[in-house]
Every structure is written in structure tokens, then in C-alpha cells.
Design a protein around this motif. Structure first.
Motif, PDB file in Angstrom:
ATOM      1  N   ILE A 191     -28.098 -34.544 -21.803  1.00 45.63           N
ATOM      2  CA  ILE A 191     -26.661 -34.376 -21.982  1.00 45.63           C
ATOM      3  C   ILE A 191     -26.077 -34.494 -20.582  1.00 45.63           C
ATOM      4  O   ILE A 191     -26.455 -33.741 -19.681  1.00 45.63           O
ATOM      5  CB  ILE A 191     -26.340 -33.042 -22.666  1.00 45.63           C
ATOM      6  CG1 ILE A 191     -27.010 -33.028 -24.044  1.00 45.63           C
ATOM      7  CG2 ILE A 191     -24.824 -32.846 -22.781  1.00 45.63           C
ATOM      8  CD1 ILE A 191     -26.932 -31.728 -24.785  1.00 45.63           C
ATOM      9  N   VAL A 192     -25.221 -35.501 -20.412  1.00 45.61           N
ATOM     10  CA  VAL A 192     -24.788 -35.884 -19.070  1.00 45.61           C
ATOM     11  C   VAL A 192     -23.273 -35.956 -18.943  1.00 45.61           C
ATOM     12  O   VAL A 192     -22.561 -36.163 -19.922  1.00 45.61           O
ATOM     13  CB  VAL A 192     -25.385 -37.253 -18.661  1.00 45.61           C
ATOM     14  CG1 VAL A 192     -26.900 -37.229 -18.664  1.00 45.61           C
ATOM     15  CG2 VAL A 192     -24.852 -38.382 -19.536  1.00 45.61           C
ATOM     16  N   GLU A 193     -22.842 -35.800 -17.724  1.00 42.13           N
ATOM     17  CA  GLU A 193     -21.461 -36.077 -17.362  1.00 42.13           C
ATOM     18  C   GLU A 193     -21.485 -37.470 -16.763  1.00 42.13           C
ATOM     19  O   GLU A 193     -22.090 -37.687 -15.702  1.00 42.13           O
ATOM     20  CB  GLU A 193     -20.995 -35.042 -16.345  1.00 42.13           C
ATOM     21  CG  GLU A 193     -19.547 -35.130 -15.970  1.00 42.13           C
ATOM     22  CD  GLU A 193     -19.206 -33.996 -15.023  1.00 42.13           C
ATOM     23  OE1 GLU A 193     -19.203 -34.244 -13.792  1.00 42.13           O
ATOM     24  OE2 GLU A 193     -18.974 -32.871 -15.508  1.00 42.13           O
ATOM     25  N   GLN A 194     -20.873 -38.429 -17.463  1.00 40.73           N
ATOM     26  CA  GLN A 194     -20.923 -39.827 -17.055  1.00 40.73           C
ATOM     27  C   GLN A 194     -19.800 -40.126 -16.065  1.00 40.73           C
ATOM     28  O   GLN A 194     -18.632 -40.043 -16.410  1.00 40.73           O
ATOM     29  CB  GLN A 194     -20.796 -40.732 -18.280  1.00 40.73           C
ATOM     30  CG  GLN A 194     -20.825 -42.215 -17.979  1.00 40.73           C
ATOM     31  CD  GLN A 194     -22.136 -42.666 -17.380  1.00 40.73           C
ATOM     32  OE1 GLN A 194     -23.193 -42.486 -17.971  1.00 40.73           O
ATOM     33  NE2 GLN A 194     -22.088 -43.249 -16.197  1.00 40.73           N
ATOM     34  N   LYS A 195     -20.172 -40.479 -14.840  1.00 47.09           N
ATOM     35  CA  LYS A 195     -19.161 -40.782 -13.822  1.00 47.09           C
ATOM     36  C   LYS A 195     -18.374 -42.031 -14.212  1.00 47.09           C
ATOM     37  O   LYS A 195     -18.967 -43.043 -14.581  1.00 47.09           O
ATOM     38  CB  LYS A 195     -19.803 -40.969 -12.447  1.00 47.09           C
ATOM     39  CG  LYS A 195     -18.767 -41.173 -11.368  1.00 47.09           C
ATOM     40  CD  LYS A 195     -19.358 -41.173  -9.987  1.00 47.09           C
ATOM     41  CE  LYS A 195     -18.237 -41.346  -8.974  1.00 47.09           C
ATOM     42  NZ  LYS A 195     -18.743 -41.710  -7.683  1.00 47.09           N
ATOM     43  N   ASP A 196     -17.072 -41.930 -14.157  1.00 42.93           N
ATOM     44  CA  ASP A 196     -16.139 -43.011 -14.477  1.00 42.93           C
ATOM     45  C   ASP A 196     -16.198 -43.452 -15.936  1.00 42.93           C
ATOM     46  O   ASP A 196     -15.585 -44.458 -16.295  1.00 42.93           O
ATOM     47  CB  ASP A 196     -16.340 -44.232 -13.564  1.00 42.93           C
ATOM     48  CG  ASP A 196     -16.114 -43.902 -12.103  1.00 42.93           C
ATOM     49  OD1 ASP A 196     -15.256 -43.041 -11.814  1.00 42.93           O
ATOM     50  OD2 ASP A 196     -16.800 -44.493 -11.248  1.00 42.93           O
ATOM     51  N   GLY A 197     -16.945 -42.737 -16.777  1.00 41.20           N
ATOM     52  CA  GLY A 197     -16.976 -43.035 -18.206  1.00 41.20           C
ATOM     53  C   GLY A 197     -17.655 -44.338 -18.577  1.00 41.20           C
ATOM     54  O   GLY A 197     -17.517 -44.810 -19.693  1.00 41.20           O
ATOM     55  N   ILE A 198     -18.397 -44.930 -17.651  1.00 43.28           N
ATOM     56  CA  ILE A 198     -19.060 -46.213 -17.934  1.00 43.28           C
ATOM     57  C   ILE A 198     -20.572 -46.031 -17.834  1.00 43.28           C
ATOM     58  O   ILE A 198     -21.091 -45.741 -16.763  1.00 43.28           O
ATOM     59  CB  ILE A 198     -18.598 -47.307 -16.953  1.00 43.28           C
ATOM     60  CG1 ILE A 198     -17.102 -47.548 -17.114  1.00 43.28           C
ATOM     61  CG2 ILE A 198     -19.386 -48.593 -17.162  1.00 43.28           C
ATOM     62  CD1 ILE A 198     -16.509 -48.476 -16.070  1.00 43.28           C
TER      63      ILE A 198
END
Length: 138
Positions: free
Chosen positions: A105-112
Motif C-alpha cells: 500500500i503506497v503513496e504514489q508520487k505525482d499520481g503516476i
């Protein structure tokens, strides 16, 4: 609810000094020494991508707190976002009941997350009426 269901989940904390140990044996590595990994976005719960990890990739992920995968095509460790900047900060790591799949479960930098520039790698949907894959990225 039971007492354990009321307990807040402990946040993932990187362990820079973690070493290989018997805990790695809980993972059912395949014949190539790999395990599939699903990356899910923290907050939205979107499934972002699927990749592979070997023991070293899992260790590096635990040490850095960011997703590190094994690229089968290049046969090397791949720190997600090392070229694009679209890193994945790990919020939680789970192992499935059979031990043969990891969920990050991750926080995706810049949503890409996708190399195509899309939010998720799963932008092609099967359309039964057309008997075809439909590209929903457009």
C-alpha cells in the motif's frame, strides 16, 4: 468488534539496518526466487501496478521505505521512480494467506504509476459487447 479489530494499524517504518532472516521464509518464492507484488494506492485503494520482488528487492523496500522491485527484463533491482521521479512511498506491506503474493500500500508520487504516464497500469478494460479491450486512458 474484538479487541484486536479496534487497534489502529501500526504505520510502516523503514528499518535501514534490517538483515535477511528466517522471516523471509514466510514468503513462498517461486522457482526463479520471485514473488508477485501488487501496488495499491493509499487513500483511493486504486490498484496501480503489478511487479516482482526477489529477496533483495524486499529487503531494500524495507530499508528505504520506498518500493524496490526486480525487473525481469533487465535482471536487476529497480527502485520505482529512479528515472521518472514517480516513487512509491510504502505505507503498509501485507503478505497473502498463502505467502505467495505481497501487497504494497503506497503513496504514489505525482499520481503516476505506469510507465505510459497513466495513473494505473490497468487502464484497458474488457468490453464484452465489442469483444475487445478498450483503452480508458483517453
Amino acid at each position: 468488534m474484538t479487541q484486536s479489530q479496534n487497534k489502529p494499524k501500526s504505520p510502516f517504518t523503514p528499518i535501514p539496518s534490517i538483515q535477511a532472516g528466517p522471516w523471509l521464509d514466510a514468503v513462498a518464492w517461486n522457482e526463479q526466487g520471485l514473488v508477485p507484488v501488487i501496488a495499491q494506492e493509499f487513500g483511493s485503494s486504486d490498484i496501480l501496478m503489478m511487479a516482482w520482488m526477489n529477496r533483495d528487492a524486499l529487503l531494500e523496500t524495507l530499508r528505504l521505505g520506498e518500493a524496490v522491485y526486480w525487473t525481469r527484463s533487465r535482471q536487476k533491482l529497480w527502485h520505482k521512480g529512479e528515472e521518472s521521479g514517480h516513487t512509491q512511498k510504502v505505507k503498509e506491506i501485507r503478505l497473502d494467506c498463502d505467502g505467495d503474493t505481497i501487497l504494497l500500500i503506497v503513496e504514489q508520487k505525482d499520481g503516476i504509476a505506469c510507465h505510459t504516464g497513466q495513473h494505473s497500469c490497468f487502464f484497458q478494460r474488457w468490453d464484452s459487447s465489442k469483444s475487445a479491450w478498450v483503452d480508458e486512458s483517453m
